[in-house]
Write a protein that holds these residues in place. Structure first.
Motif, mmCIF file in Angstrom:
data_model
loop_
_atom_site.group_PDB
_atom_site.id
_atom_site.type_symbol
_atom_site.label_atom_id
_atom_site.label_comp_id
_atom_site.label_asym_id
_atom_site.label_seq_id
_atom_site.Cartn_x
_atom_site.Cartn_y
_atom_site.Cartn_z
ATOM 1 N N LYS A 150 0.842 -1.193 0.000
ATOM 2 C CA LYS A 150 0.000 0.000 0.000
ATOM 3 C C LYS A 150 0.878 1.244 0.000
ATOM 4 C CE LYS A 150 -3.904 -2.040 2.535
ATOM 5 N NZ LYS A 150 -4.749 -1.918 3.766
ATOM 6 N N ARG A 151 0.389 2.281 -0.678
ATOM 7 C CA ARG A 151 1.061 3.588 -0.662
ATOM 8 C C ARG A 151 0.158 4.564 0.069
ATOM 9 N NH1 ARG A 151 2.238 2.010 -6.107
ATOM 10 N NH2 ARG A 151 0.688 3.453 -6.970
ATOM 11 N N LEU A 152 0.645 5.083 1.181
ATOM 12 C CA LEU A 152 -0.157 5.941 2.056
ATOM 13 C C LEU A 152 0.381 7.372 2.021
ATOM 14 C CD1 LEU A 152 -0.333 3.572 5.172
ATOM 15 C CD2 LEU A 152 -1.904 3.663 3.211
ATOM 16 N N ARG A 153 -0.548 8.335 2.084
ATOM 17 C CA ARG A 153 -0.163 9.754 2.113
ATOM 18 C C ARG A 153 -1.012 10.502 3.126
ATOM 19 N NH1 ARG A 153 -0.083 12.503 -3.715
ATOM 20 N NH2 ARG A 153 0.759 14.207 -2.424
ATOM 21 N N GLY A 154 -0.434 11.549 3.671
ATOM 22 C CA GLY A 154 -1.168 12.472 4.517
ATOM 23 C C GLY A 154 -1.954 11.816 5.625
ATOM 24 N N LYS A 204 3.578 17.593 10.173
ATOM 25 C CA LYS A 204 3.950 18.874 9.564
ATOM 26 C C LYS A 204 3.906 18.854 8.033
ATOM 27 C CE LYS A 204 7.069 20.631 13.175
ATOM 28 N NZ LYS A 204 8.467 21.036 13.487
ATOM 29 N N MET A 205 4.237 17.714 7.428
ATOM 30 C CA MET A 205 4.435 17.706 5.982
ATOM 31 C C MET A 205 3.292 17.076 5.200
ATOM 32 S SD MET A 205 8.541 17.400 5.589
ATOM 33 C CE MET A 205 8.425 18.366 4.083
ATOM 34 N N GLY A 206 2.357 16.434 5.877
ATOM 35 C CA GLY A 206 1.119 16.002 5.238
ATOM 36 C C GLY A 206 1.307 15.194 3.972
ATOM 37 N N ASP A 207 0.706 15.675 2.873
ATOM 38 C CA ASP A 207 0.704 14.943 1.613
ATOM 39 C C ASP A 207 2.060 14.890 0.926
ATOM 40 O OD1 ASP A 207 -1.869 14.103 1.698
ATOM 41 O OD2 ASP A 207 -2.677 15.682 0.405
ATOM 42 N N GLN A 208 3.036 15.626 1.439
ATOM 43 C CA GLN A 208 4.384 15.512 0.874
ATOM 44 C C GLN A 208 5.067 14.221 1.314
ATOM 45 O OE1 GLN A 208 5.794 19.522 2.200
ATOM 46 N NE2 GLN A 208 6.424 19.740 0.075
ATOM 47 N N VAL A 209 4.477 13.535 2.277
ATOM 48 C CA VAL A 209 5.024 12.270 2.767
ATOM 49 C C VAL A 209 4.323 11.109 2.065
ATOM 50 C CG1 VAL A 209 5.385 10.798 4.781
ATOM 51 C CG2 VAL A 209 5.531 13.292 5.013
ATOM 52 N N GLU A 259 1.103 -8.226 5.996
ATOM 53 C CA GLU A 259 0.868 -9.667 5.957
ATOM 54 C C GLU A 259 -0.318 -9.928 6.874
ATOM 55 O OE1 GLU A 259 3.353 -13.862 6.338
ATOM 56 O OE2 GLU A 259 4.003 -12.119 7.495
ATOM 57 N N GLY A 260 -1.453 -10.194 6.285
ATOM 58 C CA GLY A 260 -2.680 -10.263 7.070
ATOM 59 C C GLY A 260 -3.016 -8.876 7.591
ATOM 60 N N ASP A 261 -3.198 -8.770 8.892
ATOM 61 C CA ASP A 261 -3.512 -7.483 9.512
ATOM 62 C C ASP A 261 -2.282 -6.802 10.105
ATOM 63 O OD1 ASP A 261 -6.205 -7.806 8.930
ATOM 64 O OD2 ASP A 261 -6.585 -8.916 10.800
ATOM 65 N N GLU A 262 -1.105 -7.331 9.825
ATOM 66 C CA GLU A 262 0.110 -6.832 10.468
ATOM 67 C C GLU A 262 1.029 -6.142 9.456
ATOM 68 O OE1 GLU A 262 3.723 -8.462 13.367
ATOM 69 O OE2 GLU A 262 2.551 -9.854 12.148
ATOM 70 N N LEU A 263 1.547 -4.972 9.852
ATOM 71 C CA LEU A 263 2.576 -4.304 9.053
ATOM 72 C C LEU A 263 3.895 -5.033 9.253
ATOM 73 C CD1 LEU A 263 1.949 -0.488 9.680
ATOM 74 C CD2 LEU A 263 1.396 -1.796 7.654
ATOM 75 N N VAL A 264 4.584 -5.333 8.138
ATOM 76 C CA VAL A 264 5.842 -6.066 8.257
ATOM 77 C C VAL A 264 7.022 -5.326 7.642
ATOM 78 C CG1 VAL A 264 4.720 -8.322 8.362
ATOM 79 C CG2 VAL A 264 5.391 -7.365 6.125
ATOM 80 N N ALA A 265 6.767 -4.245 6.904
ATOM 81 C CA ALA A 265 7.868 -3.478 6.305
ATOM 82 C C ALA A 265 7.352 -2.130 5.826
ATOM 83 C CB ALA A 265 8.507 -4.245 5.149
ATOM 84 N N GLY A 266 8.279 -1.203 5.598
ATOM 85 C CA GLY A 266 7.890 0.108 5.099
ATOM 86 C C GLY A 266 9.064 0.836 4.466
ATOM 87 N N ALA A 267 8.740 1.782 3.586
ATOM 88 C CA ALA A 267 9.740 2.632 2.942
ATOM 89 C C ALA A 267 9.216 4.065 2.956
ATOM 90 C CB ALA A 267 10.026 2.170 1.519
ATOM 91 N N LEU A 268 10.045 4.983 3.448
ATOM 92 C CA LEU A 268 9.651 6.384 3.575
ATOM 93 C C LEU A 268 10.155 7.192 2.386
ATOM 94 C CD1 LEU A 268 8.490 8.779 5.200
ATOM 95 C CD2 LEU A 268 10.706 8.910 6.387
#
Length: 476
Positions: A305-309, A348-353, A360-369
């Motif tokens: 998933k790609r999440l913003r703001g 502070k940066m909202g949609d710029q992030v 995996e299922g309901d659990e977050l297992v990794a991320g990239a900022l």
């Protein structure tokens, strides 16, 4: 004295306790000045607040002394007028001492239209300070330089420089540890040093942030002279500007800085409409490899998933901080950024992030900022859950999701951070990065200059070899 058309320009520094000398730029630079009088400006004076002579970084910070440095620019003025332009230059112990709108106005003007860089904004830099990440206790003492137009009643900020007094060389991504070792081997002190940069972020962009004024080039020279004099009078070894633009590097090299080149890997958007358009530009073997890597994600029951703001919640940041700590514990040993940094950044940066997450299922297992700029997606940090290894997840989260986001947002470039030849076969090609170094000791300067000449030829050779064996079809 220099003559430019019908405009006569003279720039000099009167004697002061701070400088202890007279310096006439018209004697130093025989080239005509680029200054143009679009307004009836006849005089620019810069007032600089400097430091004492102590070499201990804490003493330099605590025992600042008010010293005056004057720069005068004179040009013909209409008869009967007396328009004096007075510029004050000051050093700030925190970016909070300048209004966000004024700092950001400099940041916007310093970039070309459509190329806004989020890393030099007040929001990003202030978050580093308020979160306890880039502060004196971590070896990053803020010494931001700000210039104001004192001849205006509103005293607008006309230039800003993100500057830090450093007690080490960590978190910079332009490596000078061997220089420090050489200094110490000969009984000299390399630290503290001055660093003009974005802490912990090897992102390219402007470093001398100038408003678009008729006296823009003169302000640049004034700021540079001020920073040099901080280093000289405080007996600091050196002043470094890392990851500036190519044009800034050229300007700095003309002012006594030693230029240095490095290499990063960036992805370029060739007007792609979808990810498969990009793949069709790749050699068949590389295209096949990428498709196989992407298939492994769904095969492991991972959802990207790609999440913003507002989509990024506090729980996301808490999880990502744990992922980040897993990376730093395994790779560097010491985390540069605090948990509060990530929460404040999102606020502070909202949609710029842009936070890419793997579930995996309901659990977050990794991320990239990532941060979103005017025409660039800046990939910054990556981390995953320590309990398991997910094949190809790093490539998916950091590279392929970034490419898809750039295509979706119609961005021209993805900067994927420092190092990593493995990025090449995934479409990220070598590009030149720049840094500039001002060393006060003449003998060390000559030795390092010789080293940089040899290093530059080696970097250029490596870049050519990497380009020649690139992943794209011939002619692309």
């Amino acid at each position: 004295m220099a003559v430019c058309g019908s405009v006569i320009v003279r720039c000099c520094i009167p004697p002061s306790p701070f400088l202890g000398r007279r310096f006439d730029l018209s004697e130093k630079e025989k080239k005509p000045s680029s200054f143009s009088c679009t307004v009836a400006t006849s005089r620019i004076t810069a007032l600089f607040w400097g430091f004492g002579r102590k070499t201990n970084s804490t003493q330099i910070q605590q025992q600042q002394q008010q010293q005056q440095q004057l720069f005068t620019l004179t040009a013909p003025e209409p008869e009967g007028t007396n328009n004096n332009k007075v510029i004050s230059v000051s050093v700030l112990s925190s970016i909070s001492e300048v209004a966000a709108a004024e700092w950001d106005a400099c940041a916007v003007d310093a970039t070309a239209p459509g190329k806004f860089n989020p890393f030099v904004t007040h929001a990003f830099l202030s978050t580093l300070e308020t979160s306890g990440s880039a502060v004196a206790q971590t070896g990053w003492t803020p010494h931001h330089v700000v210039a104001r137009d004192e001849s205006s009643s509103s005293r607008p900020v006309v230039a800003a420089v993100p500057l830090y007094l450093k007690s080490h060389s960590y978190g910079e991504f332009v490596f000078d540890h061997s220089w420090a070792n050489a200094y110490y081997s000969y009984g000299s002190r390399y630290y503290p040093k001055l660093q003009c940069c974005v802490p912990f972020s090897p992102v390219t962009g402007p470093r001398i942030l100038l408003r678009d004024t008729p006296f823009k080039s003169e302000t640049f020279d004034i700021l540079l002279s001020a920073m040099k004099d901080i280093a000289a009078k405080s007996q600091i070894s050196s002043l470094h500007v890392t990851f500036p633009t190519e044009s800034e590097c050229l300007q700095l090299s003309q002012k006594g800085f030693l230029p240095r080149i490095g290499m990063q890997y960036h992805w370029k958007n060739r007007n792609y409409k979808k990810f498969d358009d990009f793949l069709m530009d790749m050699k068949q073997s590389k295209r096949k490899n990428i498709r196989q890597e992407r298939k492994k994600i769904s095969a492991q029951n991972l959802i990207m998933k790609r999440l913003r703001g507002y989509e990024i919640k506090a729980t996301h940041w808490d999880s990502f901080y744990n992922f980040y700590r897993n990376t730093t514990d395994n790779k560097w040993g010491t985390p540069y950024l605090t948990r509060d940094f990530f929460h404040e950044l999102g606020s502070k940066m909202g949609d710029q992030v842009l936070l890419v997450v793997a579930e995996e299922g309901d659990e977050l297992v990794a991320g990239a900022l990532n941060l979103i700029g005017g025409d660039t997606l800046f990939g910054r940090l990556w981390g995953c859950h320590p309990r398991a290894y997910y094949p190809s997840l790093h490539f998916e989260a950091c590279y392929y999701q970034a490419i898809e986001a750039a295509i979706e947002l119609d961005l021209k470039t993805v900067e994927a951070g420092a190092q990593g030849e493995h990025k090449i076969q995934r479409g990220y090609l070598p590009v030149t990065t720049y840094s500039c170094h001002y060393l006060l000791d003449e003998e060390f300067r000559r030795a390092i200059e010789d080293f940089l000449i040899r290093e530059t030829s080696q970097v250029k050779l490596v870049m050519k070899l990497l380009h020649d064996s690139g992943p794209f079809k011939e002619g692309i």
